[in-house]
Design a protein around this motif. Structure first.
Motif, PDB file in Angstrom:
ATOM      1  N   GLY A   1       0.819  -1.215   0.000  1.00 12.74           N
ATOM      2  CA  GLY A   1       0.000   0.000   0.000  1.00 12.74           C
ATOM      3  C   GLY A   1       0.847   1.256   0.000  1.00 12.74           C
ATOM      4  N   LYS A   2       1.908   1.247   0.809  1.00  5.63           N
ATOM      5  CA  LYS A   2       2.815   2.392   0.849  1.00  5.63           C
ATOM      6  C   LYS A   2       3.503   2.570  -0.501  1.00  5.63           C
ATOM      7  CE  LYS A   2       3.853   2.228   5.775  1.00  5.63           C
ATOM      8  NZ  LYS A   2       4.884   1.954   6.793  1.00  5.63           N
ATOM      9  N   ALA A   3       3.952   1.458  -1.087  1.00  7.22           N
ATOM     10  CA  ALA A   3       4.643   1.526  -2.378  1.00  7.22           C
ATOM     11  C   ALA A   3       3.710   2.068  -3.464  1.00  7.22           C
ATOM     12  CB  ALA A   3       5.182   0.151  -2.770  1.00  7.22           C
ATOM     13  N   TRP A   4       2.458   1.603  -3.458  1.00  4.31           N
ATOM     14  CA  TRP A   4       1.495   2.074  -4.460  1.00  4.31           C
ATOM     15  C   TRP A   4       1.258   3.572  -4.318  1.00  4.31           C
ATOM     16  CZ3 TRP A   4      -3.089   4.580  -4.858  1.00  4.31           C
ATOM     17  CH2 TRP A   4      -3.737   4.506  -6.084  1.00  4.31           C
ATOM     18  N   ARG A   5       1.063   4.035  -3.105  1.00  2.63           N
ATOM     19  CA  ARG A   5       0.822   5.468  -2.874  1.00  2.63           C
ATOM     20  C   ARG A   5       2.050   6.309  -3.210  1.00  2.63           C
ATOM     21  NH1 ARG A   5      -3.107   5.592   2.429  1.00  2.63           N
ATOM     22  NH2 ARG A   5      -4.810   4.547   1.369  1.00  2.63           N
ATOM     23  N   LEU A   6       3.222   5.797  -2.896  1.00  2.00           N
ATOM     24  CA  LEU A   6       4.446   6.504  -3.233  1.00  2.00           C
ATOM     25  C   LEU A   6       4.611   6.603  -4.756  1.00  2.00           C
ATOM     26  CD1 LEU A   6       6.973   7.878  -2.156  1.00  2.00           C
ATOM     27  CD2 LEU A   6       8.110   5.655  -2.141  1.00  2.00           C
ATOM     28  N   ALA A   7       4.316   5.509  -5.456  1.00  2.00           N
ATOM     29  CA  ALA A   7       4.407   5.512  -6.919  1.00  2.00           C
ATOM     30  C   ALA A   7       3.390   6.479  -7.519  1.00  2.00           C
ATOM     31  CB  ALA A   7       4.189   4.100  -7.466  1.00  2.00           C
ATOM     32  N   ALA A   8       2.162   6.512  -7.003  1.00  2.00           N
ATOM     33  CA  ALA A   8       1.133   7.426  -7.503  1.00  2.00           C
ATOM     34  C   ALA A   8       1.534   8.882  -7.261  1.00  2.00           C
ATOM     35  CB  ALA A   8      -0.211   7.124  -6.854  1.00  2.00           C
ATOM     36  N   ALA A   9       2.043   9.170  -6.062  1.00  3.89           N
ATOM     37  CA  ALA A   9       2.485  10.535  -5.760  1.00  3.89           C
ATOM     38  C   ALA A   9       3.649  10.930  -6.662  1.00  3.89           C
ATOM     39  CB  ALA A   9       2.878  10.655  -4.293  1.00  3.89           C
ATOM     40  N   GLY A  10       4.566  10.007  -6.895  1.00  4.97           N
ATOM     41  CA  GLY A  10       5.703  10.275  -7.782  1.00  4.97           C
ATOM     42  C   GLY A  10       5.247  10.570  -9.198  1.00  4.97           C
ATOM     43  N   ALA A  11       4.272   9.804  -9.687  1.00  2.00           N
ATOM     44  CA  ALA A  11       3.756  10.023 -11.049  1.00  2.00           C
ATOM     45  C   ALA A  11       3.122  11.405 -11.174  1.00  2.00           C
ATOM     46  CB  ALA A  11       2.750   8.938 -11.407  1.00  2.00           C
ATOM     47  N   VAL A  12       2.376  11.815 -10.170  1.00  2.00           N
ATOM     48  CA  VAL A  12       1.754  13.140 -10.187  1.00  2.00           C
ATOM     49  C   VAL A  12       2.826  14.223 -10.178  1.00  2.00           C
ATOM     50  CG1 VAL A  12       0.341  14.755  -8.852  1.00  2.00           C
ATOM     51  CG2 VAL A  12      -0.434  12.406  -9.186  1.00  2.00           C
ATOM     52  N   ILE A  13       3.865  14.052  -9.357  1.00  2.04           N
ATOM     53  CA  ILE A  13       4.938  15.048  -9.279  1.00  2.04           C
ATOM     54  C   ILE A  13       5.683  15.134 -10.615  1.00  2.04           C
ATOM     55  CG2 ILE A  13       7.176  15.540  -8.203  1.00  2.04           C
ATOM     56  CD1 ILE A  13       5.868  14.529  -5.558  1.00  2.04           C
ATOM     57  N   VAL A  14       5.958  13.994 -11.236  1.00  4.07           N
ATOM     58  CA  VAL A  14       6.629  13.990 -12.540  1.00  4.07           C
ATOM     59  C   VAL A  14       5.744  14.676 -13.584  1.00  4.07           C
ATOM     60  CG1 VAL A  14       7.393  12.496 -14.436  1.00  4.07           C
ATOM     61  CG2 VAL A  14       8.120  12.016 -12.093  1.00  4.07           C
ATOM     62  N   ALA A  15       4.443  14.375 -13.602  1.00  5.63           N
ATOM     63  CA  ALA A  15       3.526  14.992 -14.562  1.00  5.63           C
ATOM     64  C   ALA A  15       3.463  16.501 -14.353  1.00  5.63           C
ATOM     65  CB  ALA A  15       2.135  14.371 -14.443  1.00  5.63           C
ATOM     66  N   LEU A  16       3.400  16.951 -13.108  1.00  6.80           N
ATOM     67  CA  LEU A  16       3.385  18.385 -12.826  1.00  6.80           C
ATOM     68  C   LEU A  16       4.690  19.041 -13.265  1.00  6.80           C
ATOM     69  CD1 LEU A  16       1.660  18.502  -9.330  1.00  6.80           C
ATOM     70  CD2 LEU A  16       0.788  19.478 -11.454  1.00  6.80           C
ATOM     71  N   GLY A  17       5.811  18.393 -12.991  1.00  8.57           N
ATOM     72  CA  GLY A  17       7.107  18.939 -13.402  1.00  8.57           C
ATOM     73  C   GLY A  17       7.210  19.049 -14.908  1.00  8.57           C
ATOM     74  N   TYR A  18       6.816  17.997 -15.618  1.00  3.97           N
ATOM     75  CA  TYR A  18       6.850  18.010 -17.083  1.00  3.97           C
ATOM     76  C   TYR A  18       5.923  19.100 -17.630  1.00  3.97           C
ATOM     77  CZ  TYR A  18       6.055  16.727 -21.924  1.00  3.97           C
ATOM     78  OH  TYR A  18       5.926  16.773 -23.281  1.00  3.97           O
ATOM     79  N   GLY A  19       4.713  19.140 -17.114  1.00  2.00           N
ATOM     80  CA  GLY A  19       3.740  20.125 -17.589  1.00  2.00           C
ATOM     81  C   GLY A  19       4.178  21.551 -17.327  1.00  2.00           C
ATOM     82  N   THR A  20       4.819  21.795 -16.194  1.00  2.00           N
ATOM     83  CA  THR A  20       5.271  23.141 -15.847  1.00  2.00           C
ATOM     84  C   THR A  20       6.424  23.589 -16.738  1.00  2.00           C
ATOM     85  OG1 THR A  20       4.562  22.857 -13.569  1.00  2.00           O
ATOM     86  CG2 THR A  20       6.189  24.566 -13.976  1.00  2.00           C
ATOM     87  N   VAL A  21       7.355  22.681 -17.012  1.00  2.00           N
ATOM     88  CA  VAL A  21       8.535  23.045 -17.784  1.00  2.00           C
ATOM     89  C   VAL A  21       8.263  23.004 -19.289  1.00  2.00           C
ATOM     90  CG1 VAL A  21      10.919  22.386 -18.313  1.00  2.00           C
ATOM     91  CG2 VAL A  21      10.100  22.281 -15.967  1.00  2.00           C
ATOM     92  N   LEU A  22       7.603  21.959 -19.771  1.00  2.00           N
ATOM     93  CA  LEU A  22       7.447  21.755 -21.205  1.00  2.00           C
ATOM     94  C   LEU A  22       6.007  21.832 -21.707  1.00  2.00           C
ATOM     95  CD1 LEU A  22       9.917  18.758 -21.524  1.00  2.00           C
ATOM     96  CD2 LEU A  22      10.350  21.142 -22.111  1.00  2.00           C
ATOM     97  N   GLY A  23       5.060  21.853 -20.802  1.00  2.00           N
ATOM     98  CA  GLY A  23       3.656  21.766 -21.197  1.00  2.00           C
ATOM     99  C   GLY A  23       3.032  23.106 -21.489  1.00  2.00           C
ATOM    100  N   ASP A  24       1.776  23.045 -21.911  1.00  5.39           N
ATOM    101  CA  ASP A  24       0.978  24.236 -22.158  1.00  5.39           C
ATOM    102  C   ASP A  24      -0.420  23.997 -21.602  1.00  5.39           C
ATOM    103  OD1 ASP A  24      -0.256  22.554 -23.977  1.00  5.39           O
ATOM    104  OD2 ASP A  24       0.671  23.490 -25.723  1.00  5.39           O
ATOM    105  N   ASP A  25      -1.345  24.880 -21.922  1.00  5.10           N
ATOM    106  CA  ASP A  25      -2.691  24.778 -21.359  1.00  5.10           C
ATOM    107  C   ASP A  25      -3.402  23.483 -21.730  1.00  5.10           C
ATOM    108  OD1 ASP A  25      -2.480  27.126 -20.007  1.00  5.10           O
ATOM    109  OD2 ASP A  25      -3.639  28.306 -21.429  1.00  5.10           O
ATOM    110  N   ASP A  26      -3.016  22.852 -22.838  1.00  4.91           N
ATOM    111  CA  ASP A  26      -3.655  21.595 -23.236  1.00  4.91           C
ATOM    112  C   ASP A  26      -3.424  20.484 -22.226  1.00  4.91           C
ATOM    113  OD1 ASP A  26      -4.649  22.742 -25.517  1.00  4.91           O
ATOM    114  OD2 ASP A  26      -3.008  22.050 -26.786  1.00  4.91           O
ATOM    115  N   LEU A  27      -2.382  20.596 -21.417  1.00  2.04           N
ATOM    116  CA  LEU A  27      -2.080  19.562 -20.430  1.00  2.04           C
ATOM    117  C   LEU A  27      -2.718  19.841 -19.064  1.00  2.04           C
ATOM    118  CD1 LEU A  27       1.685  18.845 -21.199  1.00  2.04           C
ATOM    119  CD2 LEU A  27      -0.301  17.474 -21.815  1.00  2.04           C
TER     120      LEU A  27
END
Length: 147
Positions: free
Chosen positions: A9-35
């Motif tokens: 359960g901890k591993a799943w939640r950590l992986a989900a939080a990591g995915a959200v952080i990576v998506a936010l980082g990518y979207g902030t640096v390289l993304g636009d309003d479509d993301l």
């Protein structure tokens, strides 16, 4: 009372939080309003110089009743939102006949309103002097005689 989270359960939640952080980082640096919500929502994230201009798109119409009115660019008037018209403005400029679709949608959505005979897309320009509106002009961008 529930027990502690399992390792899985901890591993799943950590992986989900990591995915959200990576998506936010990518979207902030390289993304636009479509993301959005993983990219920046920057449509209002700008400043205007104290002696700059504020520009906004408007839709005017001439009616069968002989009046000129402003038509809200909203789904409940013309079937689309202002951002859709702004985002596709180059298409409309290249092919003004596309405005016919807005007139048709207006007739279908608002049958009690006067029939539109001409659509005019206008850019309203508010010129600022020392951060205060000094004057306003309307610049006609394109028009279409409704069939």
């Amino acid at each position: 009372m529930r027990g502690a989270l399992s390792r899985r359960g901890k591993a799943w939640r950590l992986a989900a939080a990591g995915a959200v952080i990576v998506a936010l980082g990518y979207g902030t640096v390289l993304g636009d309003d479509d993301l959005f919500p993983f990219g920046p929502m920057v449509q209002y994230a700008f400043s205007i110089p104290p002696d700059g201009e504020i520009k906004s798109l408007h839709l005017h119409a001439e009616t069968a009743a002989g009046t000129r009115v402003e038509i809200p660019i909203e789904p409940y008037y013309v079937g689309i939102r202002r951002a859709e018209l702004e985002g596709q403005l180059s298409r409309y400029l290249a092919r003004p006949e596309l405005l016919q679709g807005l007139a048709d949608a207006h007739a279908r959505i608002r049958p009690g309103d006067p029939r539109l005979t001409k659509l005019i897309v206008v850019t309203k320009v508010i010129t600022l002097r020392d951060r205060r509106p000094a004057w306003t002009t309307n610049v006609e961008r394109l028009s279409w005689v409704v069939r």
